[in-house]
Design a protein around this motif. Structure first.
Motif, PDB file in Angstrom:
ATOM      1  N   CYS A   1     -17.798 -53.149-113.596  1.00 57.43           N
ATOM      2  CA  CYS A   1     -19.311 -53.595-113.150  1.00 57.43           C
ATOM      3  C   CYS A   1     -20.066 -53.493-114.936  1.00 57.43           C
ATOM      4  O   CYS A   1     -20.882 -54.093-114.929  1.00 57.43           O
ATOM      5  CB  CYS A   1     -19.929 -51.983-113.475  1.00 57.43           C
ATOM      6  SG  CYS A   1     -19.890 -50.607-114.631  1.00 57.43           S
TER       7      CYS A   1
ATOM      8  N   ALA B   1     -15.898 -50.194-117.769  1.00 53.75           N
ATOM      9  CA  ALA B   1     -15.497 -50.816-116.322  1.00 53.75           C
ATOM     10  C   ALA B   1     -15.865 -51.950-115.830  1.00 53.75           C
ATOM     11  O   ALA B   1     -16.355 -53.058-115.905  1.00 53.75           O
ATOM     12  CB  ALA B   1     -16.204 -49.749-115.472  1.00 53.75           C
TER      13      ALA B   1
ATOM     14  N   GLY C   1     -21.356 -48.574-116.235  1.00 50.60           N
ATOM     15  CA  GLY C   1     -20.107 -47.980-116.819  1.00 50.60           C
ATOM     16  C   GLY C   1     -19.524 -46.585-116.730  1.00 50.60           C
ATOM     17  O   GLY C   1     -19.178 -46.034-117.629  1.00 50.60           O
ATOM     18  N   ILE C   2     -20.894 -45.823-115.704  1.00 46.20           N
ATOM     19  CA  ILE C   2     -20.358 -44.618-116.216  1.00 46.20           C
ATOM     20  C   ILE C   2     -20.225 -43.289-114.972  1.00 46.20           C
ATOM     21  O   ILE C   2     -19.986 -42.542-114.779  1.00 46.20           O
ATOM     22  CB  ILE C   2     -22.595 -43.752-116.494  1.00 46.20           C
ATOM     23  CG1 ILE C   2     -21.600 -42.344-116.859  1.00 46.20           C
ATOM     24  CG2 ILE C   2     -22.871 -44.383-116.029  1.00 46.20           C
ATOM     25  CD1 ILE C   2     -20.802 -42.264-118.571  1.00 46.20           C
ATOM     26  N   CYS C   3     -20.116 -43.798-113.430  1.00 49.15           N
ATOM     27  CA  CYS C   3     -20.189 -43.154-112.015  1.00 49.15           C
ATOM     28  C   CYS C   3     -19.200 -43.346-111.827  1.00 49.15           C
ATOM     29  O   CYS C   3     -18.463 -42.026-110.964  1.00 49.15           O
ATOM     30  CB  CYS C   3     -21.134 -43.914-111.330  1.00 49.15           C
ATOM     31  SG  CYS C   3     -20.131 -45.431-110.796  1.00 49.15           S
ATOM     32  N   GLY C   4     -17.701 -44.834-112.144  1.00 50.48           N
ATOM     33  CA  GLY C   4     -16.913 -44.615-112.013  1.00 50.48           C
ATOM     34  C   GLY C   4     -16.302 -44.857-110.534  1.00 50.48           C
ATOM     35  O   GLY C   4     -15.663 -44.401-110.346  1.00 50.48           O
ATOM     36  N   THR C   5     -17.095 -45.480-109.931  1.00 54.51           N
ATOM     37  CA  THR C   5     -17.330 -45.769-108.547  1.00 54.51           C
ATOM     38  C   THR C   5     -16.414 -47.545-108.754  1.00 54.51           C
ATOM     39  O   THR C   5     -15.290 -47.520-107.946  1.00 54.51           O
ATOM     40  CB  THR C   5     -17.836 -46.200-107.631  1.00 54.51           C
ATOM     41  OG1 THR C   5     -19.578 -44.391-108.022  1.00 54.51           O
ATOM     42  CG2 THR C   5     -18.965 -46.050-106.454  1.00 54.51           C
ATOM     43  N   CYS C   6     -17.005 -48.163-109.908  1.00 55.88           N
ATOM     44  CA  CYS C   6     -16.468 -49.927-109.655  1.00 55.88           C
ATOM     45  C   CYS C   6     -14.711 -49.743-109.597  1.00 55.88           C
ATOM     46  O   CYS C   6     -14.861 -48.686-110.652  1.00 55.88           O
ATOM     47  CB  CYS C   6     -16.812 -50.840-110.595  1.00 55.88           C
ATOM     48  SG  CYS C   6     -17.000 -50.076-111.946  1.00 55.88           S
TER      49      CYS C   6
ATOM     50  N   HIS D   1     -19.495 -49.389-105.501  1.00 53.56           N
ATOM     51  CA  HIS D   1     -20.186 -49.739-107.699  1.00 53.56           C
ATOM     52  C   HIS D   1     -21.325 -48.861-106.802  1.00 53.56           C
ATOM     53  O   HIS D   1     -22.329 -48.612-105.899  1.00 53.56           O
ATOM     54  CB  HIS D   1     -20.537 -51.111-107.511  1.00 53.56           C
ATOM     55  CG  HIS D   1     -21.645 -51.507-105.998  1.00 53.56           C
ATOM     56  ND1 HIS D   1     -22.798 -50.905-106.326  1.00 53.56           N
ATOM     57  CD2 HIS D   1     -21.316 -51.841-104.971  1.00 53.56           C
ATOM     58  CE1 HIS D   1     -23.678 -51.070-105.223  1.00 53.56           C
ATOM     59  NE2 HIS D   1     -23.192 -51.772-104.032  1.00 53.56           N
ATOM     60  N   ASP D   2     -21.697 -48.284-107.834  1.00 52.44           N
ATOM     61  CA  ASP D   2     -23.345 -47.637-108.016  1.00 52.44           C
ATOM     62  C   ASP D   2     -23.744 -47.502-108.967  1.00 52.44           C
ATOM     63  O   ASP D   2     -24.788 -48.791-108.926  1.00 52.44           O
ATOM     64  CB  ASP D   2     -23.063 -45.826-107.742  1.00 52.44           C
ATOM     65  CG  ASP D   2     -24.073 -45.427-107.179  1.00 52.44           C
ATOM     66  OD1 ASP D   2     -24.788 -46.412-106.911  1.00 52.44           O
ATOM     67  OD2 ASP D   2     -23.949 -44.420-107.178  1.00 52.44           O
ATOM     68  N   CYS D   3     -23.223 -47.330-110.044  1.00 54.20           N
ATOM     69  CA  CYS D   3     -24.412 -47.214-111.864  1.00 54.20           C
ATOM     70  C   CYS D   3     -24.445 -48.675-111.913  1.00 54.20           C
ATOM     71  O   CYS D   3     -25.575 -48.588-112.309  1.00 54.20           O
ATOM     72  CB  CYS D   3     -23.795 -46.221-111.999  1.00 54.20           C
ATOM     73  SG  CYS D   3     -22.569 -46.619-113.539  1.00 54.20           S
ATOM     74  N   ARG D   4     -23.428 -49.263-111.932  1.00 53.53           N
ATOM     75  CA  ARG D   4     -24.063 -50.313-112.619  1.00 53.53           C
ATOM     76  C   ARG D   4     -23.675 -50.407-113.440  1.00 53.53           C
ATOM     77  O   ARG D   4     -23.960 -51.737-114.421  1.00 53.53           O
ATOM     78  CB  ARG D   4     -24.935 -51.732-111.848  1.00 53.53           C
ATOM     79  CG  ARG D   4     -24.234 -51.331-110.609  1.00 53.53           C
ATOM     80  CD  ARG D   4     -24.438 -53.440-110.196  1.00 53.53           C
ATOM     81  NE  ARG D   4     -24.005 -53.306-108.326  1.00 53.53           N
ATOM     82  CZ  ARG D   4     -24.154 -55.069-107.902  1.00 53.53           C
ATOM     83  NH1 ARG D   4     -24.609 -55.862-108.889  1.00 53.53           N
ATOM     84  NH2 ARG D   4     -23.785 -54.441-107.200  1.00 53.53           N
TER      85      ARG D   4
ATOM     86  N   ILE E   1     -14.700 -40.791-116.687  1.00 53.34           N
ATOM     87  CA  ILE E   1     -15.308 -41.296-115.451  1.00 53.34           C
ATOM     88  C   ILE E   1     -14.249 -40.751-114.435  1.00 53.34           C
ATOM     89  O   ILE E   1     -15.181 -41.263-113.125  1.00 53.34           O
ATOM     90  CB  ILE E   1     -16.073 -43.055-115.463  1.00 53.34           C
ATOM     91  CG1 ILE E   1     -14.921 -43.849-116.003  1.00 53.34           C
ATOM     92  CG2 ILE E   1     -17.444 -42.143-116.809  1.00 53.34           C
ATOM     93  CD1 ILE E   1     -15.846 -45.193-115.869  1.00 53.34           C
TER      94      ILE E   1
HETATM   95  S1  FES Z   1     -20.813 -48.794-111.086  1.00 50.81           S
HETATM   96 FE1  FES Z   1     -20.345 -46.411-112.202  1.00 50.81          FE
HETATM   97  S2  FES Z   1     -18.989 -47.148-113.382  1.00 50.81           S
HETATM   98 FE2  FES Z   1     -19.254 -49.382-112.630  1.00 50.81          FE
END
Ligand code: FES
Ligand SMILES: Cc1cc2nc3c(=O)[nH]c(=O)nc-3n(C[C@H](O)[C@H](O)[C@H](O)COP(=O)(O)OP(=O)(O)OC[C@H]3O[C@@H](n4cnc5c(N)ncnc54)[C@H](O)[C@@H]3O)c2cc1C
Lengths: 259, 639
Positions: free
Chosen positions: A84, A82, A61-66, A56-59, A160
């Motif tokens: 998150c 996403a 819906g934009i960084c694409g990590t989750c 996770h990171d941005c939480r 993303i």
């Molecule tokens: S944590 Fe960044 S898109 Fe879900």
């Protein structure tokens, strides 16, 4: 509310994994799914157990990590969000929720719910760019771009890079991801000079990384948090066949003009 | 320590050009003999790594993310400023410069800000050429909108995802150089320390987040582009992983930390809903172009549904207090105004900590579709989080921590007080003074990375003999590595009772209460007691499960929070020391008759650059005087 979690636990890429079951503490329905995992993790820590690893990171819906598969669906029950952006109010009290990582051969598991998606970067390095040396660009308004083309390019560029498309596909195809990038650039005049070289490079790398073929079932579009459209895959196919044709007759890698 | 800003002589307009002509150059054939480590892959790091590699330098790019595309820059929504004057509304380099200096309440370095405004025009050219799909008008030309603190329309945007699109542009430039073998990416590596040899930065120590392996990396110069430290407050609009570790370790190795207490609290965020909350979500400032902010005039109305409050019972307080800027007053001022009306008991929502941002006028004027076209994705985000439809009833918003103007001190070449250590983007302090204007961080990150560092780093490297960088088996590397390993062991061996999050939440609360939107000496002194005590508790009672042999997110977090627990103290110290109000730094002892900041230029027109003095010792305050040649320091007025 309280829920039961069945979570995939796996120590690292080389050890076997298994589902384990956890009862959550009392939850607020307005919590996000990841906040629920935070709370569960704090309670695991208090019991001296290792918390569940998740990306996770941005939480927002934009960084694409989750990258969770929730009840069998990449990014959970709702369209166009996403993991998150999934909230506990989408589940009911007492529900059992199954949580797994994105599963695909090109995305090896790092630990628990975390996978390694760097294959996407390698595809990008194989052509996902417009070559423009820093400082060498002409004035930004010297080349008008129609609003329609800019908007359509933006629709594609919204990807993303989370990899849900791959996780949803029975063939682990990365076509939706690649098509979004190829389409963005092929729709813009700036993308023309490297148009065909780009698509050949990215597709070759995609195959080399072990992503499968596209059989147009549309599972990818259905789970994409940004609603990237299958139409872009059709565009990618066109771009790719034109590029192959041109290559077979020895034409240059770029377009001769006109998008 | 003597701080030399190295601002070139001559007229303000000529300084940068003159400097470019004067600084030393590295011969092209020698460039590949120099190795540069860039830590960070956000806008500043990606653009710097790509541009330096294009010039021929050997570059390593260290990020803790898996991919540079995930850096926190991706979350920026609203836009990027540039003095293009495409709207023919009277914009110019000078006006952008002036707005930025004024917006920063005369606490930024004049020459840096002027350069920023100068290079802003080239950034847009660069991004468009990379295929960044900025919004366009029907005629095919680029569209603009307005942001706070400006009366011209100079903000370029890509829907509500400008940061994402700019980052993808810089990231693709970076990927191109990676594909060409010019940049080596080191993903999942967290920089844990800077290594100094003979006082110069010559490398870093990293820990691989997936394998736990600690490694040494040597170089001729190190560039930190590691972002801001607002997560020190725990709740903020930053990504959860953003942290201060890189710059904090550099500070402890001798880099001065400038204006640490200057943090931006953004006026338009979704209010806190519960104590489980992990982050706050921004509603872009661009919404203030069309949304009107209000609260009920009467306290009794604050529990009513907004539709039941008659027009004449609404207080559009920004329009009332700041008629010429209205809803577009700068962030610090708008946030304080929101706090004020909530303190008066007129705040809305369950907690009473909220104000309305209302689009009904805009929907009437432009139609729902036009509003959807401009802000649709923001309305969607709002709906997801709050379960409310902002097309039907006004949004509820409240200020939240958003950006840090403070950061490592740098000179005009962006070099810190450690020779060979450069700092770019939000991690440095240089351009925004005591308050940053909207859409200017993206501009600064890309200015630093594309158009400043590629030239200024040469001034340092040209003094070094090619191939003279110390090997990574030098004793300094071993010493730094030992320290990192020792700290990991220590964190893992405490096995106390509380998870890391417990300490982070408590630290955040102390800072929000005493070093947030309003500050006073009593509160700051209290915080200066509480933070060291909390830190001690952390080091004796934190529970970090697992080991360091694979991915251990608790351990990552523990490192970051341990650094926040030190930084928080420095922030309070700085805030206490600056006995004036300016920009975001609102000291309740210094309020003028109209309730605004009472700045004290006679005593505080300086950059406070704190120098680490050793464990348990009070840091040394160095002052860089702020001298303005081209503008006069006047009272900020947005009325
Ligand atoms: S944590 Fe960044 S898109 Fe879900
Ligand atoms: C929600 C939101 C919206 C915003 N909207 C706008 C806007 O509309 N306009 C605007 O101008 N500004 C906006 N900003 C501010 C702006 O986005 C940031 O200031 C800017 O993007 C910071 O860029 P950066 O390159 O300095 O750092 P970041 O993008 O934060 O990148 C930091 C990088 O450093 C790496 N890193 C950090 N520490 C380490 C370490 N120890 N080891 C290894 N790697 C490390 C990370 O992996 C990452 O790659 C917004 C900010 C937020 C929070």
């Amino acid at each position: 509310m309280k829920v039961t979690l069945k979570v995939w636990r796996q120590r690292n890429a080389s050890s076997p994994g298994e589902f384990r079951t956890y009862q959550t503490p009392d939850l607020n329905p307005n919590m996000s799914f990841l906040e629920m995992l935070d709370v569960v993790n704090d309670s695991l820590t208090a019991r001296g157990e290792e918390p569940i690893a998740f990306a996770h990171d941005c939480r927002e819906g934009i960084c694409g990590t989750c990258s969770l598969v929730i009840n069998g669906k990449p990014h959970g029950p709702h369209r166009l969000v996403a993991s998150c952006q999934t909230y506990m109010r989408s589940f009911h009290d007492g529900e059992t929720i199954v949580v797994e990582p994105f599963r695909a051969k090109p995305f090896p598991i790092v630990k628990d719910l975390v996978t390694d998606r760097r294959a996407f970067d390698r595809i990008m390095a194989a052509g996902g760019f417009i070559s423009v040396r820093t400082g060498a660009a002409p004035d930004a308004n010297s080349l008008p771009v129609s609003k329609e083309a800019a908007d359509r390019a933006m629709d594609a560029a919204a990807c993303i890079g989370c990899g849900a498309c791959v996780a949803a596909c029975k063939n682990a195809s990365a076509m939706l991801f690649v098509s979004a990038k190829v389409s963005q650039y092929s729709l813009l005049p700036q993308g023309q000079p490297e148009r065909y070289r780009r698509v050949l490079g990215m597709v070759a790398k995609m195959d080399e990384e072990g992503f499968g073929n596209c059989t147009v079932t549309g599972a990818c579009e259905a789970v994409c948090p940004k609603g990237i459209s299958l139409d872009f895959i059709a565009r990618l196919n066109r771009e790719y066949s034109t590029a192959l044709l041109r290559e077979s007759i020895g034409r240059t890698a770029g377009s001769d003009g006109g998008a | 320590m003597k701080l030399e800003s190295k601002v070139p002589s001559g007229a303000l307009e000529q300084k940068w050009t003159k400097h470019l002509g004067d600084i030393k150059l590295v011969n092209p054939a020698n460039k590949r003999k120099y190795e540069i480590i860039v830590v960070g892959g956000g806008l500043a790091g990606s653009s710097a790594a790509a541009s330096l590699a294009e010039l021929g330098y050997k570059v390593k790019c260290v990020i803790y993310h898996d991919s540079a595309r995930r850096a926190h820059s991706v979350a920026a929504q609203g836009g990027i400023n540039a003095a293009k004057n495409y709207q023919n509304d009277g914009d110019s380099v000078h006006r952008l410069f002036y707005d930025t200096i004024k917006g920063g309440d005369y606490r930024a370095r004049e020459a840096n800000v002027y350069r920023l405004a100068q290079v802003s025009v080239k950034i847009i050219d660069q991004c468009v050429a990379q295929g960044v799909p900025f919004a366009r008008e029907y005629g095919g030309l680029l569209a603009n909108r307005s942001f706070g603190g400006a009366q011209v329309s100079r903000t370029f945007y890509a829907r509500g995802q400008t940061g994402q699109q700019l980052l993808l542009g810089a990231y693709s430039a970076l990927m191109k150089t990676v594909g060409a073998g010019a940049v080596q990416m080191l993903p999942h590596e967290e920089m844990m320390d800077v290594v100094l040899v003979n006082g110069h930065a010559k490398g870093v120590i990293c820990r691989n987040l997936n394998t736990g392996k600690v490694t040494r990396h040597n170089a001729d110069a190190v560039v930190l582009a590691t972002g801001g430290y607002g997560n020190v407050f725990n709740l903020s609009t930053y990504g959860r992983l953003s942290n201060t570790t890189a710059i904090w370790r550099a500070y402890k190795r001798g880099a001065c930390f400038a204006n640490p207490c200057f943090t931006q609290i953004h006026p338009t965020c979704i209010p806190v809903s519960g104590d489980y909350q992990s982050k706050l979500t921004l509603m872009s400032e661009s919404l203030r172009n069309d949304g009107r902010i209000w609260v009920p005039k009467k306290k009794e109305d604050s529990r009513k549904s907004p539709g039941d409050i008659a027009e004449e019972d609404r207080d559009y307080y920004l329009e009332r207090m700041y008629p010429s800027y209205g809803n577009l007053a700068p962030r610090d001022i708008s946030s304080r105004a929101a706090k004020k009306v909530c303190d008066e008991g007129r705040g809305v929502g369950d907690s009473g900590l909220g104000v309305y941002l209302d689009f009904s006028d805009a929907i009437r004027r432009l139609g729902e579709n036009a509003v959807r076209e401009r802000y649709g994705n923001l309305f969607d985000i709002y709906k997801e989080i709050t379960n409310e439809d902002a097309y039907r009833s006004p949004m509820r918003i409240f200020p939240a921590v958003h950006y840090t103007m403070g950061g490592l001190w740098v000179d005009y070449n962006l070099m810190s007080s450690i020779p060979g250590l450069f700092v770019l983007g939000e991690a440095n302090f240089s351009d925004h003074g005591a308050n940053r204007l909207g859409a200017s961080a993206l501009m600064q990150g890309l200015a630093d990375g594309y158009f400043v560092i590629p030239f200024t780093i040469g001034d340092y490297l040209a003094q070094l003999k090619p191939g003279s960088r110390p090997a990574s088996d030098a004793p300094e590397f071993a010493e730094a590595e030992q320290q990192v390993l020792g700290r990991i062991q220590k964190l893992l061996s405490i096995r106390g009772k509380q998870p890391v999050s417990h300490f982070h939440k408590r630290l955040g609360k102390i800072l929000w209460d005493h070093c947030g939107m309003a500050r006073n000496a009593r509160g700051l002194e209290k915080a200066l007691q509480e933070i060291p005590a909390l830190r001690e508790e952390f080091w004796s009672n934190v529970n970090v499960p697992g080991d360091s042999a694979d991915l251990n997110q608790s351990l990552e977090n523990a490192h970051r929070v341990a650094d926040f627990l030190e930084l928080g103290e420095l922030m309070c110290r700085d805030a206490l020391d600056r006995d004036e109000s300016c920009g975001c730094h609102f000291r309740e002892e210094h309020i003028d008759a109209e309730g605004e900041c009472d700045r004290n230029d006679e005593h505080y027109a300086y950059v406070a650059a704190w120098e680490y003095a050793g464990e348990g010792k009070k840091p040394v305050l160095n002052k860089e005087p702020l001298v303005y040649e081209a503008v006069k320091m006047v009272k900020r007025n947005y009325k």
